[in-house]
Design an enzyme around this catalytic site. Structure first.
Site, PDB file in Angstrom:
ATOM      1  N   CYS A 201       0.850  -1.187   0.000  1.00 54.38           N
ATOM      2  CA  CYS A 201       0.000   0.000   0.000  1.00 54.38           C
ATOM      3  C   CYS A 201       0.888   1.239   0.000  1.00 54.38           C
ATOM      4  O   CYS A 201       1.887   1.285   0.725  1.00 54.38           O
ATOM      5  CB  CYS A 201      -0.897  -0.015   1.241  1.00 54.38           C
ATOM      6  SG  CYS A 201      -2.014   1.387   1.397  1.00 54.38           S
TER       7      CYS A 201
ATOM      8  N   HIS B 289      -9.112  -3.645  -2.011  1.00 55.73           N
ATOM      9  CA  HIS B 289      -8.191  -2.813  -1.241  1.00 55.73           C
ATOM     10  C   HIS B 289      -8.650  -1.350  -1.210  1.00 55.73           C
ATOM     11  O   HIS B 289      -8.709  -0.731  -0.142  1.00 55.73           O
ATOM     12  CB  HIS B 289      -6.789  -2.935  -1.866  1.00 55.73           C
ATOM     13  CG  HIS B 289      -5.725  -2.125  -1.225  1.00 55.73           C
ATOM     14  ND1 HIS B 289      -4.716  -2.696  -0.482  1.00 55.73           N
ATOM     15  CD2 HIS B 289      -5.477  -0.795  -1.215  1.00 55.73           C
ATOM     16  CE1 HIS B 289      -3.903  -1.738  -0.046  1.00 55.73           C
ATOM     17  NE2 HIS B 289      -4.346  -0.574  -0.483  1.00 55.73           N
ATOM     18  N   GLU B 290      -8.960  -0.805  -2.383  1.00 50.70           N
ATOM     19  CA  GLU B 290      -9.338   0.610  -2.454  1.00 50.70           C
ATOM     20  C   GLU B 290     -10.692   0.872  -1.791  1.00 50.70           C
ATOM     21  O   GLU B 290     -10.874   1.888  -1.119  1.00 50.70           O
ATOM     22  CB  GLU B 290      -9.337   1.098  -3.901  1.00 50.70           C
ATOM     23  CG  GLU B 290      -7.995   1.008  -4.591  1.00 50.70           C
ATOM     24  CD  GLU B 290      -6.839   1.639  -3.828  1.00 50.70           C
ATOM     25  OE1 GLU B 290      -7.034   2.690  -3.173  1.00 50.70           O
ATOM     26  OE2 GLU B 290      -5.726   1.081  -3.870  1.00 50.70           O
TER      27      GLU B 290
ATOM     28  N   HIS C 268     -10.194   1.153   1.852  1.00 50.30           N
ATOM     29  CA  HIS C 268      -9.704   2.484   2.243  1.00 50.30           C
ATOM     30  C   HIS C 268     -10.871   3.436   2.512  1.00 50.30           C
ATOM     31  O   HIS C 268     -10.844   4.229   3.450  1.00 50.30           O
ATOM     32  CB  HIS C 268      -8.823   3.102   1.152  1.00 50.30           C
ATOM     33  CG  HIS C 268      -7.373   2.780   1.283  1.00 50.30           C
ATOM     34  ND1 HIS C 268      -6.630   3.067   2.399  1.00 50.30           N
ATOM     35  CD2 HIS C 268      -6.517   2.206   0.397  1.00 50.30           C
ATOM     36  CE1 HIS C 268      -5.384   2.685   2.217  1.00 50.30           C
ATOM     37  NE2 HIS C 268      -5.288   2.153   1.001  1.00 50.30           N
TER      38      HIS C 268
END
Length: 163
Positions: A89, A131-132, A135
Site C-alpha cells: 500500500c 483494497h481501495e 480504504h
C-alpha cells in the site's frame, strides 16, 4: 492536475469512513484528475481519496492497461476462493504482507458525471478493487490480516523510517 502527496499509516484520515459524493461538479472533476495523476506513476496501481487527505468515497486506478475511477463504490460481488495474495500500500510504503482477498470482485458506483458504472476483475485487479474500497471504509490492509501476521505488520510499521 497534480500528483498529490500520500498520507501514511497513522494519519487519522486513513481510519475515517469516507463521506459519499453528492455533487458531481467541477470540484469532483479536479479531485478525480488528481487521484488519476497520483495513481499513474510506475509502481502504483490505485489511490483512494483518503490517501491524499480527502474524506470522499472515490478511488482512481491505473492497472493492467485499465485506467479509470469509481465514485461511491460498493463491492457488490466477490467470488472464487479467498487466497493470501502479497499486498502492499502506498500508505504503508515498503511493506508487503500476504493478505486474504477474493479472486474475483465487482464494484458498482458512478463516474465523474454521475453515470452508473460497473468495474470487475480477477486476480490483482480484484485485489485492488477490494483494497481501495476498504480504504473508503477507513480500513488499511494491514488491519485485515490474521492475528499473527497483523502483529508482524504493525511491528514493521513501528520500525519504518516514515512512521
Amino acid at each position: 492536475m497534480a500528483d498529490r502527496p500520500i498520507r501514511h499509516y497513522g494519519d487519522p484520515v486513513l481510519r475515517t469512513v469516507c463521506a459519499p459524493v453528492t455533487s458531481f461538479d467541477d470540484s469532483l472533476r479536479v479531485l478525480v484528475r488528481d487521484l488519476a495523476d497520483t495513481a499513474a506513476p510506475d509502481g502504483r496501481a490505485a489511490v483512494a481519496a483518503p490517501q491524499i487527505g480527502v474524506d470522499r468515497r472515490i478511488f482512481a486506478f491505473h492497472l493492467d492497461d485499465r485506467v479509470g475511477h469509481v465514485v461511491n463504490p460498493v463491492v457488490v460481488q466477490t467470488g472464487g476462493e479467498q487466497r493470501d495474495i502479497d499486498e502492499g500500500c502506498l500508505s504503508v510504503p515498503g511493506l508487503w504482507f500476504p493478505t486474504p482477498r477474493w479472486e474475483f470482485a465487482v464494484v458498482e458506483g458512478f463516474d465523474v458525471d454521475g453515470e452508473p458504472i460497473r468495474v470487475e476483475g480477477e486476480g490483482v485487479f480484484a485485489q485492488m478493487l477490494q483494497h481501495e474500497t476498504d480504504h473508503l471504509d477507513g480500513t488499511v490492509y494491514i488491519e485485515t490480516l490474521p492475528k499473527e501476521r497483523k502483529r508482524e505488520a504493525l511491528a514493521a510499521v513501528r520500525r519504518a523510517d516514515w512512521f
